[in-house]
Design an enzyme around this catalytic site. Structure first.
Site: not given
Ligand code: C5P
Length: 245
Positions: A219, A63, A36
């Site tokens: 992360r 995205d 992504k």
């Molecule tokens: O690092 P982490 O696992 O929290 O990242 C989650 C990813 O999903 C990030 O790229 C974030 O922008 C995306 N995302 C999110 N919640 C949403 C939509 C997208 O955490 N509702």
């Protein structure tokens, strides 16, 4: 039910770091994650970064959460259709006309470049929006879940492939959408005590049990001292022994 390989969010500010992650994660060619690429990397490095991921054999989830007037989104999506990515995102708040126009553009761009048509997913309510913001700023009555349901139904009726949502919203969304509608879920942690800024998290296994079609994980993989081991563990929890083509 259609299930995808885990989607790894490469939310890093520099190209070298992104490419290092691509190289590590493409080691095991049998189980390649979907990559992504979000606004941060794309705004800095553009289509070149998508190309670098694709050259290593990854499918790309781009995205950019587009939201504009229908004509602008249609033309922007035609460009993304030409890029050869597998998933794109738009905000459902842009309306059904915008989503339909976006889909038209995406199909046109993909056909011109002889690419498969990417799956278009809608963003409903961001997980950062709570009831207070919903009521006081957006002036939407009701609960966040009802608004999510409303936007998911709208996205489905507009012909989109699915939504990005919290795993906890899947059940409500499934009540109002067709059976093949995709629910792609971020907010995933192996260890529920370690959730960074995510307010509500579930494990990969819970996401699978709740009917997620694909998990987005950032992360826990990108900040891990061993991203490949973290990815494998997460993949195993989500897909079990399943081998996907
Ligand atoms: O690092 P982490 O696992 O929290 O990242 C989650 C990813 O999903 C990030 O790229 C974030 O922008 C995306 N995302 C999110 N919640 C949403 C939509 C997208 O955490 N509702």
């Amino acid at each position: 039910m259609e299930r995808f390989e885990p989607i790894v969010a490469i939310d890093v500010p520099d190209k070298r770091e992104a490419v290092q992650l691509f190289d590590k994660l493409s080691n095991d060619t049998d189980h390649m994650p979907i990559i992504k690429i979000g606004m941060e990397l794309f705004y800095a490095f553009g289509p070149g970064i998508v190309k670098q991921a694709k050259e290593r054999g990854f499918q790309v989830f781009l995205d950019l959460k587009s939201d504009d007037i229908p004509n602008t989104v249609e033309r922007a999506m035609a460009q993304l259709g030409r890029l050869g990515v597998s998933f794109v995102t738009v905000h459902a708040v842009g309306g059904s006309e915008m989503m339909k126009a976006g889909l038209r553009g995406l199909k046109r761009g993909a056909a011109e470049a002889r690419n498969a048509v990417p799956k278009m997913l809608a963003i409903t309510q961001l997980t950062s929006i709570d009831e207070q913001i919903l009521h006081n700023e957006q002036r939407i009555n009701g609960t966040v879940m009802e608004s999510v349901q409303n936007y998911a139904r709208l996205a489905d009726e507009s012909g989109l492939a699915g939504v990005v949502c919290s795993a906890k919203e899947i059940e409500a969304i499934r009540q109002v959408t067709n059976p093949n509608f995709l629910c792609i879920t971020p907010g995933i942690r192996l260890d529920l005590n370690n959730h960074d800024d995510q307010k509500r998290v579930v494990t990969p296994k819970q996401a699978a049990e709740m009917g997620s079609n694909g998990i987005v994980v950032g992360r826990p993989i990108t900040q891990s001292s061993d991203p490949v081991a973290a990815y494998k563990k997460i993949r195993h929890e989500f897909l079990g022994g399943e081998h996907l083509d």
